[in-house]
Design a protein around this motif. Structure first.
Motif, short mmCIF file in Angstrom:
data_model
loop_
_atom_site.label_atom_id
_atom_site.label_comp_id
_atom_site.label_asym_id
_atom_site.label_seq_id
_atom_site.Cartn_x
_atom_site.Cartn_y
_atom_site.Cartn_z
N PRO B 206 36.98 -31.33 32.39
CA PRO B 206 37.04 -30.61 31.12
C PRO B 206 35.64 -30.11 30.70
O PRO B 206 34.65 -30.81 30.94
CB PRO B 206 37.55 -31.67 30.14
CG PRO B 206 38.26 -32.67 30.98
CD PRO B 206 37.53 -32.70 32.28
N TRP B 207 35.59 -28.94 30.12
CA TRP B 207 34.31 -28.42 29.65
C TRP B 207 34.52 -27.64 28.35
O TRP B 207 35.66 -27.35 27.99
CB TRP B 207 33.62 -27.57 30.72
CG TRP B 207 34.38 -26.39 31.26
CD1 TRP B 207 35.34 -26.41 32.23
CD2 TRP B 207 34.24 -25.01 30.87
NE1 TRP B 207 35.80 -25.15 32.49
CE2 TRP B 207 35.14 -24.26 31.66
CE3 TRP B 207 33.43 -24.34 29.96
CZ2 TRP B 207 35.26 -22.87 31.55
CZ3 TRP B 207 33.54 -22.97 29.85
CH2 TRP B 207 34.45 -22.24 30.65
N LEU B 208 33.42 -27.34 27.70
CA LEU B 208 33.50 -26.68 26.39
C LEU B 208 32.95 -25.26 26.46
O LEU B 208 31.95 -25.01 27.15
CB LEU B 208 32.70 -27.46 25.35
CG LEU B 208 33.25 -28.84 24.95
CD1 LEU B 208 32.22 -29.61 24.14
CD2 LEU B 208 34.55 -28.68 24.15
N LEU B 209 33.61 -24.38 25.74
CA LEU B 209 33.12 -23.00 25.62
C LEU B 209 32.94 -22.71 24.13
O LEU B 209 33.93 -22.69 23.38
CB LEU B 209 34.15 -22.04 26.23
CG LEU B 209 33.89 -20.55 26.02
CD1 LEU B 209 32.59 -20.11 26.71
CD2 LEU B 209 35.06 -19.71 26.58
N PHE B 210 31.70 -22.52 23.72
CA PHE B 210 31.42 -22.14 22.34
C PHE B 210 31.13 -20.64 22.31
O PHE B 210 30.32 -20.15 23.11
CB PHE B 210 30.19 -22.87 21.80
CG PHE B 210 30.32 -24.37 21.78
CD1 PHE B 210 31.46 -24.99 21.28
CD2 PHE B 210 29.27 -25.18 22.23
CE1 PHE B 210 31.58 -26.38 21.26
CE2 PHE B 210 29.38 -26.57 22.21
CZ PHE B 210 30.53 -27.16 21.73
N ILE B 211 31.81 -19.95 21.42
CA ILE B 211 31.54 -18.51 21.27
C ILE B 211 31.28 -18.22 19.80
O ILE B 211 32.13 -18.49 18.95
CB ILE B 211 32.73 -17.67 21.76
CG1 ILE B 211 32.98 -17.90 23.25
CG2 ILE B 211 32.48 -16.18 21.50
CD1 ILE B 211 34.19 -17.19 23.80
N THR B 212 30.09 -17.72 19.54
CA THR B 212 29.79 -17.26 18.19
C THR B 212 29.67 -15.74 18.27
O THR B 212 28.92 -15.22 19.10
CB THR B 212 28.47 -17.88 17.68
OG1 THR B 212 28.63 -19.29 17.66
CG2 THR B 212 28.15 -17.40 16.27
N THR B 213 30.43 -15.05 17.43
CA THR B 213 30.49 -13.60 17.56
C THR B 213 30.71 -12.94 16.20
O THR B 213 31.34 -13.53 15.33
CB THR B 213 31.61 -13.19 18.54
OG1 THR B 213 31.69 -11.76 18.59
CG2 THR B 213 32.96 -13.75 18.14
N ARG B 214 30.14 -11.75 16.06
CA ARG B 214 30.55 -10.93 14.93
C ARG B 214 32.02 -10.61 15.12
O ARG B 214 32.46 -10.30 16.23
CB ARG B 214 29.79 -9.60 14.93
CG ARG B 214 28.41 -9.60 14.32
CD ARG B 214 28.37 -9.69 12.81
NE ARG B 214 29.00 -8.58 12.10
CZ ARG B 214 28.45 -7.36 11.98
NH1 ARG B 214 27.29 -7.10 12.54
NH2 ARG B 214 29.07 -6.42 11.28
N ALA B 215 32.79 -10.70 14.07
CA ALA B 215 34.20 -10.31 14.15
C ALA B 215 34.44 -9.35 12.99
O ALA B 215 34.65 -9.76 11.86
CB ALA B 215 35.09 -11.53 14.05
N ASP B 216 34.32 -8.08 13.32
CA ASP B 216 34.40 -7.04 12.30
C ASP B 216 35.52 -6.08 12.71
O ASP B 216 35.50 -5.54 13.82
CB ASP B 216 33.05 -6.31 12.22
CG ASP B 216 32.98 -5.33 11.08
OD1 ASP B 216 34.05 -4.74 10.75
OD2 ASP B 216 31.89 -5.14 10.52
N ALA B 217 36.46 -5.91 11.82
CA ALA B 217 37.62 -5.07 12.17
C ALA B 217 37.21 -3.64 12.52
O ALA B 217 37.94 -2.92 13.20
CB ALA B 217 38.62 -5.07 11.01
N LYS B 218 36.01 -3.23 12.07
CA LYS B 218 35.56 -1.86 12.37
C LYS B 218 34.77 -1.80 13.68
O LYS B 218 34.38 -0.73 14.11
CB LYS B 218 34.67 -1.35 11.23
CG LYS B 218 35.38 -1.24 9.88
CD LYS B 218 34.48 -0.50 8.88
CE LYS B 218 34.90 -0.78 7.46
NZ LYS B 218 34.61 -2.15 7.00
#
Lengths: 665, 409
Positions: B206-218
């Motif tokens: 098992p491993w971890l995936l961290f994703i931090t991202t802008r989430a902008d509908a435009k």
């Protein structure tokens, strides 16, 4: 706005300033200086290869009692190089002294005890009890070979601060266009400027030193990435593709077989770097660090049946892998497989004890199955000698470069080169500690003692491992000397079959030139060591001649009455005229390359028929005659040494070229 | 006029040219006074509650004591290695050393890279401090390439990645949205993510995936189609179980789910952030489900959101747990067709249920006293260790245009 930077050029004041907690986050500037013009010159670089600088830093880490040294590069780009160790680090006193006394190392001096860089009980040892390699105090500045600017971040255990230093070195000039000496305000020669800041920490246990080179000199990067060679290869391939040169000319430039890849156009800042040729390492990503040097050796050795009798590093490896190889040879680390004194008898090794007398004769020692060389020597050598070399009293020392743990790339394998020749390798071991008491102290050059071995095998692979290598305190700056310190007797074939190391346990230090890569031949220790070595070689070659003669006579008796062709008889006659004491080589013509490879492993000189059109195209009636002529021709070419160090492909081309003169296709 | 030989510049460049390097030590040693979004205490909640806690749990739950000795960590650390410092502290009780590998090319590629814009080596002393303290391994290395370059065939970034083993944790801590394509590049952050997934395929723990991202509908890039498609496929194939969970997650009506879904993708709101989280999770599930004998479950371990460019939340910090399946032995009768389990309906439902519990840490850090004080203390400690001017930080926070905060120093 930048802090006002204080300039302190007094060593004592600098150390005091660095130790003052009130100076956290402040920066002090000081000149990197020496009172010696020669040393000022030295800090600008004295080595021939970039790897020498790394070798010196590894030695420094050893002296600092590090257990682990890690060197990281981003090969094949080489934009940055990190050298990290977990040694004792440098205190403010040690750093201040180092910067103001280049070439005035405290190691091996009383002052070294006070600074904590030398053992309390033995000036020749590190605080942890290792024999000190360094003695002059220029090791750190070997970095100037690689970069004009570098950072040192160091901390000693127990201290509440680490020191961050940025060193900027100047290019040495004799033409007076740079007057920093005058700015120094004394008689010192200034080699650069250092900025230092103390960073306070509550982590008292942390220790070690990091050296970071983030602007490697462009030309050094080119050397490390084999740029000149790859450009030649690219140009040759392009010319071939365009039909501008023939394939024969292209063979003069060969791509390395194992390499770290090639980026032809270094990208500008911000652009992606893309490899034009992907890396081809002899190991896989799954191979652990400690297995990789072995894989590197396997890769080079594997070429001996398919490419060249004695594969050489220069054509097989790129500069990066060759650097790893050389650092493995020079560092005080373990062997790829086993130390020669820890080899175990498995039926393919004979053991001899070397006499220290000037015309002495070696003694063959009983060597029982499963026994180590060390044990056999202790049990059977005159005086029941206990060999010390290879017994590490101060714990492991590991050096890792980009995921490869350095090991000494020397193996003790038996290779057969004559089908009916000697069938076991021979290991000659000796120890010499002359009593120099009767020599006046001023002429003596200090004490001298060493242990040594000479290993004979039919073929030394790679070619560069042939010769003698001198290790002083476990480390070596020089590579194998293939002349064996100018051994004059004409024993060219046998000399090419010897690997030897001398492990110096005391003395010789003073005979080592400042670059630690060469020796002062006028020093008495070098002269004594050379005489002993030449005597040892004589003992080996004499023993080898005796054994060969026995086998040769037996072979002649066996061959008596056998009919051979006149051309082969003639070739053998020529061979014996030129190679008096050596057996006539066995030549075999094989049907394909695979068969040729197998034959070479059995000691034949093999010619692959399908690579020699004059043979492969002949009518069956002619085949026997032509093959005998090819074998005779090969014997004669070998007798004159004309096939030596040529690839098998080239050897076959030469035979074909000569035969084709007589047999028009 | 000088009679010196005129040497072409390219020859001089070959000898004298130097790379851009950091400013002098005197400048680097100054207290830093420029701050970026990741210096806000809200980000500390992500570092501490999401990254550090989940990583600690991963090691405790699925690694032997021997395997806990080293954490293989892919990261995009900034110059100050803030994420590494937090992880190192959290893992210290386990005696774990972090062996990180990552990229830090330019400020915009990384959440933490901006404070020392264009300074490639400011992390050296931070790195040395961690290494000499035994918190990171000797092999820890950050390269000056861009993350996106790993998607370029034959690139140096891809070459270096290929020489690394698998990672226990991959942390893509981006400033921009996943479809972002940097200037001068043709590959996006999402393309790089796909390469990293490929790199991990043979890893069977098992491993971890961290994703931090802008989430902008435009700002939805082409990759969004893959995320949307993954959701639509589940609706089509497993609607019976998946649709109620999805409708519940985004507050939609089963009867109008399709149109509500379309609306959710087009309007910046919590609903958009949730559907984005489900879409990314479903895409990952599809990816791993498609790997026949190297398949894996994908769990959404936590979803945090907070505002960064707007007053409405527009950043997502997602934590996925990837749990590889054991080898799937095919029956002899399968022939050329492999027998596969049905398309992860159960996992999809769990994803939607977890996304529904998205945590707005922008609000939480203001409303929950303990959370706020631990986030402030944690950030302060980090910034102090990284040589920031804390009183300047106090002013910066007090005058923050969207997330002003009063802190004591």
């Amino acid at each position: 706005m930048a802090n006002a930077v204080e300039q302190i050029d007094d060593q004592g004041k600098l150390a005091t300033w660095l130790s003052n907690p009130a100076n956290e986050g402040r920066v002090v500037r000081t000149y990197l200086k020496t009172s010696d013009r020669v040393i000022a010159r030295v800090t600008d670089g004295i080595y021939r290869q970039p790897s020498s600088a790394l070798r010196e830093l590894i030695s420094n880490a050893w002296d600092a009692d590090a257990k682990n040294v890690t060197i990281l590069t981003d090969a094949p780009r080489f934009s940055r190089i990190y050298i990290r160790d977990d040694g004792v680090g440098m205190s403010h006193d040690v750093l201040a002294r180092l910067l103001h006394n280049i070439g005035g190392s405290a190691k091996r001096h009383q002052h070294g005890r006070e600074l904590g860089v030398t053992s309390d009980w033995d000036l020749e040892k590190s605080p942890g009890g290792r024999p000190l390699i360094g003695k002059i105090g220029i090791g750190l500045f070997s970095v100037s070979q690689l970069a004009r600017r570098f950072q040192v971040i160091t901390k000693v255990a127990g201290s509440n601060h680490r020191l961050v230093a940025e060193v900027k070195l100047r290019a040495y000039s004799e033409d007076g266009d740079y007057n920093e000496e005058i700015e120094a305000g004394d008689d010192s020669y200034v080699s650069g400027i250092v900025s230092i800041t103390p960073q306070y920490t509550d982590d008292l246990d942390a220790h070690g030193t990091d050296i970071i080179l983030d602007d490697v000199k462009p030309r050094v990067r080119d050397l490390l990435r084999s740029a000149d060679r790859w450009r030649d290869v690219d140009e040759t391939e392009a010319a071939l593709d365009a039909g501008e040169i023939d394939s024969g000319a292209s063979k003069r430039v060969e791509a390395p077989i194992f390499h770290s890849g090639w980026i032809a156009m270094m990208p500008r800042q911000g652009e992606p770097a893309v490899l034009d040729r992907p890396a081809h390492f002899p190991w896989s990503n799954e191979d652990p660090p400690e297995a990789r040097m072995g894989k590197l050796m396997d890769g080079v050795e594997s070429l001996s049946s398919s490419k060249k009798e004695r594969p050489d590093l220069a054509s097989t490896l790129d500069s990066y892998l060759e650097m790893i190889w050389q650092l493995g040879l020079s560092a005080p680390v373990e062997y790829v497989d086993a130390h020669p004194f820890d080899l175990k008898q498995s039926g393919d090794l004979r053991l001899f004890w070397l006499s220290n007398e000037s015309r002495g004769r070696s003694i063959e020692l009983p060597f029982a199955s499963g026994q180590t060389v060390r044990a056999a020597v202790k049990e059977h050598s005159p005086g029941k000698i206990e060999l010390k070399e290879g017994l590490d009293p101060v714990g492991g020392f590991k050096v890792n470069i980009d995921g490869t743990e350095l090991r000494r790339p020397i193996r003790f394998k038996f290779y057969r080169t004559e089908r009916s020749g000697i069938e076991q390798a021979m290991l000659f071991v000796g120890k010499y500690a002359p009593n120099l008491a009767k020599i006046p102290a001023e002429n003596r050059g200090g004490k001298l003692s060493f242990e040594s071995y000479l290993f004979w095998t039919g073929r030394v692979i790679p070619k560069e491992n042939n010769g003698v290598l001198i290790r002083i305190r476990g480390a070596s700056g020089a590579l194998f000397d293939q002349t064996f310190f100018k051994y004059q007797v004409s024993e060219q074939t046998r000399l090419r079959q010897i690997i030897s190391e001398l492990f110096i346990q005391s003395g010789m230090d003073a005979a080592l030139n400042i670059d630690r890569e060469s020796f002062n031949y006028a020093h008495p220790h070098v002269q004594i060591m050379t005489l002993w070595l030449h005597g040892a070689i004589r003992q080996l070659t004499n023993r080898h001649k005796e054994e060969s003669a026995k086998l040769r006579n037996a072979a002649r008796r066996e061959q008596a009455g056998q009919t051979t062709s006149k051309v082969l008889d003639r070739a053998e006659l020529i061979w014996r005229q030129h190679r008096t004491n050596e057996n006539v080589p066995d030549i075999i013509i094989t049907k394909d390359e695979e068969e040729a490879g197998k034959a070479r492993e059995q000691g034949f000189i093999a010619l692959n028929r399908s690579s020699i059109p004059t043979l492969s195209s002949s009518l069956s009636a002619d085949t026997t005659v032509r093959e005998a002529q090819a074998a005779a021709l090969t014997t004669i070419l070998s007798a004159f040494g004309l096939l030596e160090d040529r690839s098998y492909e080239e050897q076959q081309q030469i035979v074909e070229a000569i035969l084709s003169v007589f047999y028009e296709q | 006029m000088s009679n010196a030989e005129v040497v072409p510049d390219d020859l001089l460049d070959a000898v004298y040219a130097e790379q851009p390097t950091a400013p002098d030590l005197a400048i680097r040693a100054e207290k830093k006074t420029k701050f970026a979004p990741w210096h806000h205490p809200v980000k500390q909640v992500v570092r501490s509650k999401q990254w550090a806690d989940l990583t600690h749990r991963l090691l405790v739950d699925s690694r032997s004591p021997d395997q806990q000795k080293t954490l293989r960590y892919f990261t995009l650390p900034g110059a100050d290695l803030l994420d590494v410092r937090v992880l190192a502290e959290a893992l210290a009780p386990l005696g774990t050393k972090i062996e990180y590998f990552g990229f830090n090319a330019a400020p915009s590629s990384s959440m933490e890279g901006g404070a020392m814009a264009g300074v490639p080596d400011a992390s050296f002393s931070a790195e040395s401090a961690l290494r000499q303290a035994g918190q990171i391994t000797n092999d820890a290395l950050v390269l000056t390439d861009r993350l996106e370059d790993i998607a370029i065939p034959g690139s140096q970034a891809a070459n270096q990645l290929s020489q690394r083993q698998h990672f226990d944790v991959i942390n893509i801590d981006g400033c921009d949205h996943l479809g972002y394509v940097p200037n001068g590049r043709q590959s996006s952050t999402f393309a790089a993510l796909e390469k990293l997934l490929g790199h991990q395929l043979l890893f069977r723990k098992p491993w971890l995936l961290f994703i931090t991202t802008r989430a902008d509908a435009k700002l939805l890039g082409p990759h969004t189609v893959k995320m949307q498609g993954a959701i639509l496929e589940n609706i089509r194939d497993h609607g019976e179980s998946f649709n109620p969970a999805l409708a519940d997650c985004i507050g939609a009506n089963i009867a109008t789910l399709q149109s509500d879904l379309n609306a959710a993708w087009s309007t910046q709101s919590d609903t958009f952030l949730k559907v984005y989280s489900v879409g990314l999770g479903k895409y990952l599930l599809h990816f791993f489900h498609g790997q026949h004998n190297l398949s894996a479950d994908v769990e959404l371990a936590s979803v945090y959101t907070y505002p960064i460019q707007q007053t409405e939340p527009d950043m997502l910090s997602l934590a996925f747990r990837i749990i590889p399946h054991p080898l799937n032995v095919q029956p002899a009768t399968a022939g050329t067709t492999s027998v596969r389990s049905p398309l992860e309906p159960e996992q999809g439902v769990k994803l939607a249920a977890r996304a529904k519990r998205m945590w707005n840490i922008g609000i939480a850090v203001n409303e929950i006293d303990d959370l706020r004080s631990s986030a402030i203390d944690g950030t302060k400690k980090l910034l102090d260790a990284a040589n920031y001017d804390l009183s300047a930080w106090q002013d910066w926070l007090a005058k923050h245009t969207t997330r002003a905060m009063q802190v004591e120093i």
